[in-house]
Design an enzyme around this catalytic site. Structure first.
Site, PDB file in Angstrom:
ATOM      1  N   GLU A  41       0.901  -1.363   0.076  1.00 45.92           N
ATOM      2  CA  GLU A  41       0.065   0.079  -0.005  1.00 45.92           C
ATOM      3  C   GLU A  41       0.826   1.255  -0.005  1.00 45.92           C
ATOM      4  OE1 GLU A  41      -3.485   1.936   2.722  1.00 45.92           O
ATOM      5  OE2 GLU A  41      -2.640  -0.097   3.381  1.00 45.92           O
ATOM      6  N   LYS A 110      -9.439   2.489  -2.728  1.00 41.61           N
ATOM      7  CA  LYS A 110      -9.677   1.756  -1.286  1.00 41.61           C
ATOM      8  C   LYS A 110     -11.189   2.246  -0.698  1.00 41.61           C
ATOM      9  CE  LYS A 110      -7.299   0.994   3.278  1.00 41.61           C
ATOM     10  NZ  LYS A 110      -6.117   1.369   4.081  1.00 41.61           N
ATOM     11  N   CYS A 144      -5.544  -3.546   2.149  1.00 44.89           N
ATOM     12  CA  CYS A 144      -5.345  -3.432   3.348  1.00 44.89           C
ATOM     13  C   CYS A 144      -6.651  -3.633   4.318  1.00 44.89           C
ATOM     14  CB  CYS A 144      -4.557  -2.144   3.945  1.00 44.89           C
ATOM     15  SG  CYS A 144      -3.890  -2.461   5.797  1.00 44.89           S
TER      16      CYS A 144
END
Length: 262
Positions: A41, A110, A144
């Protein structure tokens, strides 16, 4: 498909240095037979760089994407990497997949931002399932915290994702996610999950490493330690098909019972 996981925090704040790290890792991964290299990330810029996020953010087709396309084509392998994406006046925490030919295959934003730091610097994405075909597999992207929501990963399973690539910045004391949750996510959704993390201290965050490629049997095919590393393992479509045939989770679902979840 042999997959390489680059466990590194690179050089926070320096895009040029991180491109060099990625280039060197791509060379090592290609020498090991990898068809895909995944980086963590926000690898392009660094994670805990404060206002540098907005300053270094680039469009999905920006200069760094072109540089990574050149790296991918020169080494003959696909590359997935995290970066801050600028779209007009909005910044997203994104991950992009570029093919071995240098083509942009998929870009994911995300959807679940973690903590005050991310909510201060990013806008959440709205598309939960982003996929591309690569090496005979359907590859999905997630970042994540997204993988910690079972609905997210199940959506990928129902959409046919074979290999879920998850660039991450997993920090202490949440290492149980890498150690326990990722293999479970792979098993319960019958897919491979490539979870590739940052390492070391960065600002207030202590990244725990432990990158892994987990298989549909819930077993990690490879796992890194706590330091800089490059680990490789195979995502085998034959094994995946056999595992899906033997495991009844997806076939035994009763969606009518789950209305209260939404």
């Amino acid at each position: 498909m042999r997959t390489a996981l680059l466990q590194s925090s690179g050089r926070p704040g320096s895009v040029a240095e991180n491109l060099k790290v990625l280039d060197a890792a791509a060379g090592r991964a290609a020498a090991g037979g990898a068809a895909l290299l995944a980086a963590p990330e926000m690898f392009l810029t660094g994670y805990a760089i404060g206002d540098g996020i907005a300053r270094l953010a680039e469009p999905a087709d920006g200069d760094s994407a072109e540089a990574i396309a050149e790296i991918a084509a020169r080494h003959g392998l696909a590359i997935a990497y995290g970066y801050p994406e600028r779209d007009g006046g909005t910044v997203f925490n994104s991950a992009q997949l570029i093919s071995a030919a240098g083509d942009r295959l998929a870009n994911y934003r995300k959807t679940h931002l973690f903590g005050c730091f991310e909510r201060e610097h990013f806008t959440p994405g709205e598309q939960p399932v982003v996929q591309a075909e690569l090496g005979g597999l359907t590859v999905g992207l997630m970042i994540c915290y997204d993988v910690e929501f079972p609905e997210n990963v199940r959506a990928h399973a129902l959409a046919g994702t074979d290999l879920l690539v998850v660039p991450t910045a997993q920090m202490h004391p949440f290492q149980f996610v890498a150690e326990s949750m990722i293999p479970v996510r792979a098993f319960e959704n019958q897919m491979y999950v490539a979870y590739v993390n940052r390492v070391g201290q960065e600002g207030e965050f202590d990244f725990v490493g432990l990158s892994a490629l987990a298989g549909p049997d819930g077993i990690a095919r490879t796992r890194a330690g706590r330091g800089e590393d490059l680990v490789l393992a195979d995502a085998d479509p034959v094994f995946l098909a056999a595992s899906r045939e033997a495991n009844p989770y997806l076939k035994d679902r009763r969606p009518g019972q789950y209305g209260s979840l939404v």
